[in-house]
Design an enzyme around this catalytic site. Structure first.
Site, PDB file in Angstrom:
ATOM      1  N   PRO A  31      42.979  39.988  33.947  1.00 43.35           N
ATOM      2  CA  PRO A  31      41.418  39.389  33.923  1.00 43.35           C
ATOM      3  C   PRO A  31      40.630  40.271  35.145  1.00 43.35           C
ATOM      4  O   PRO A  31      41.154  40.527  36.087  1.00 43.35           O
ATOM      5  CB  PRO A  31      41.716  38.078  34.072  1.00 43.35           C
ATOM      6  CG  PRO A  31      42.971  37.588  33.828  1.00 43.35           C
ATOM      7  CD  PRO A  31      43.912  38.776  34.043  1.00 43.35           C
ATOM      8  N   CYS A  32      39.443  40.463  34.474  1.00 41.34           N
ATOM      9  CA  CYS A  32      38.612  41.118  35.387  1.00 41.34           C
ATOM     10  C   CYS A  32      37.409  40.417  36.253  1.00 41.34           C
ATOM     11  O   CYS A  32      36.836  40.918  36.936  1.00 41.34           O
ATOM     12  CB  CYS A  32      38.025  42.327  34.791  1.00 41.34           C
ATOM     13  SG  CYS A  32      36.798  41.829  33.489  1.00 41.34           S
ATOM     14  N   GLN A  33      37.444  39.180  35.840  1.00 46.31           N
ATOM     15  CA  GLN A  33      36.424  38.449  36.593  1.00 46.31           C
ATOM     16  C   GLN A  33      36.206  38.499  37.983  1.00 46.31           C
ATOM     17  O   GLN A  33      35.088  38.258  38.509  1.00 46.31           O
ATOM     18  CB  GLN A  33      36.577  37.220  36.011  1.00 46.31           C
ATOM     19  CG  GLN A  33      36.306  36.620  34.671  1.00 46.31           C
ATOM     20  CD  GLN A  33      37.813  36.738  33.967  1.00 46.31           C
ATOM     21  OE1 GLN A  33      38.662  37.149  34.573  1.00 46.31           O
ATOM     22  NE2 GLN A  33      37.649  35.838  32.908  1.00 46.31           N
ATOM     23  N   ILE A  50      37.092  41.173  39.971  1.00 45.26           N
ATOM     24  CA  ILE A  50      36.853  42.320  40.191  1.00 45.26           C
ATOM     25  C   ILE A  50      35.501  43.038  39.807  1.00 45.26           C
ATOM     26  O   ILE A  50      34.820  43.651  40.553  1.00 45.26           O
ATOM     27  CB  ILE A  50      38.133  43.307  39.543  1.00 45.26           C
ATOM     28  CG1 ILE A  50      39.252  42.936  40.340  1.00 45.26           C
ATOM     29  CG2 ILE A  50      37.912  44.789  39.844  1.00 45.26           C
ATOM     30  CD1 ILE A  50      40.657  43.400  39.367  1.00 45.26           C
TER      31      ILE A  50
END
Length: 166
Positions: free
Chosen positions: A74-76, A78
Site C-alpha cells: 500500500p502506498c497511502q 508514501i
C-alpha cells in the site's frame, strides 16, 4: 515458475507474465478487498481458494516453495497525495504502507529466486528517505541484490502519464 502474489489487486504482475509468455503456477495470492479478489479470480481463472487474503496471516509453509514473489504494498502513507507517514509511526508501529515488512517477512522465509515490487515514485523522494532506506536495508539484509527504476506507463503504450517505482 511458482508465484506468490501479494497485494494482488486485479493481478497486474500476472497479466505482465502472461503477456510476456512466461509460464507460471500460482502458489497463492493475497487480496483482502472482496471486489478486487472477485475481479482477480475472473481475469486469471484463479481458484478463489488460493486467495490467502491478509498478507499478515500467510503461513510460508502453506505456499512453499516459490520462485517469484510480486508485491505492490500500500502506498497511502508514501504517496505525495497521501499522509506521507512513511512505513512506521513515531511509536514504531507500522502504517498501512508498513505492510512492506510483511512482504519482507515472506521473502526472508520463502527465499524466492526473485522478488519484484512496485510502488509510487514518491518512495524515492527526500521526505521518504527513511522508508526507502528501510526497504533497501531489509532486502539487502535478506541477501538480495536490488535494482530500481522509475517507469512511466506512457513509455509502454498506455494512454496516461503514470510514473511508478519498480
Amino acid at each position: 515458475m511458482r508465484l506468490l502474489s501479494l497485494f494482488s489487486g486485479i493481478g497486474a504482475f500476472e497479466k505482465a507474465l502472461s503477456n510476456l509468455g512466461i509460464p507460471y503456477e500460482t502458489a497463492g495470492w493475497c487480496e483482502i478487498d472482496p471486489k478486487a479478489a472477485t475481479a482477480y479470480a475472473a481475469i486469471h481463472g484463479a481458484d478463489p481458494g488460493l486467495n490467502l487474503r491478509d498478507v499478515r496471516t500467510v503461513d510460508p509453509a502453506a505456499v512453499a516453495p516459490v520462485d517469484l514473489i510480486t508485491y505492490g504494498f500500500p502506498c497511502q502513507d508514501i504517496s505525495s497525495a497521501g499522509r506521507q507517514a512513511g512505513l512506521t509511526h513515531e511509536d514504531g508501529s507500522h502504517t498501512r504502507s508498513g505492510l512492506f515488512f510483511e512482504a519482507l517477512r515472506l521473502i526472508r522465509e520463502l527465499r524466492p529466486r526473485y522478488a519484484i515490487a512496485e510502488n509510487v515514485k514518491a518512495l524515492l523522494n527526500r521526505k521518504m528517505a527513511p522508508a526507502w532506506q528501510a526497504v533497501q536495508d531489509g532486502l539487502r539484509d535478506a541477501g538480495y541484490v536490488q535494482y530500481h527504476a522509475v517507469l512511466n506507463a506512457r513509455d509502454y503504450g498506455l494512454p496516461q502519464q503514470r510514473e511508478r517505482g519498480s
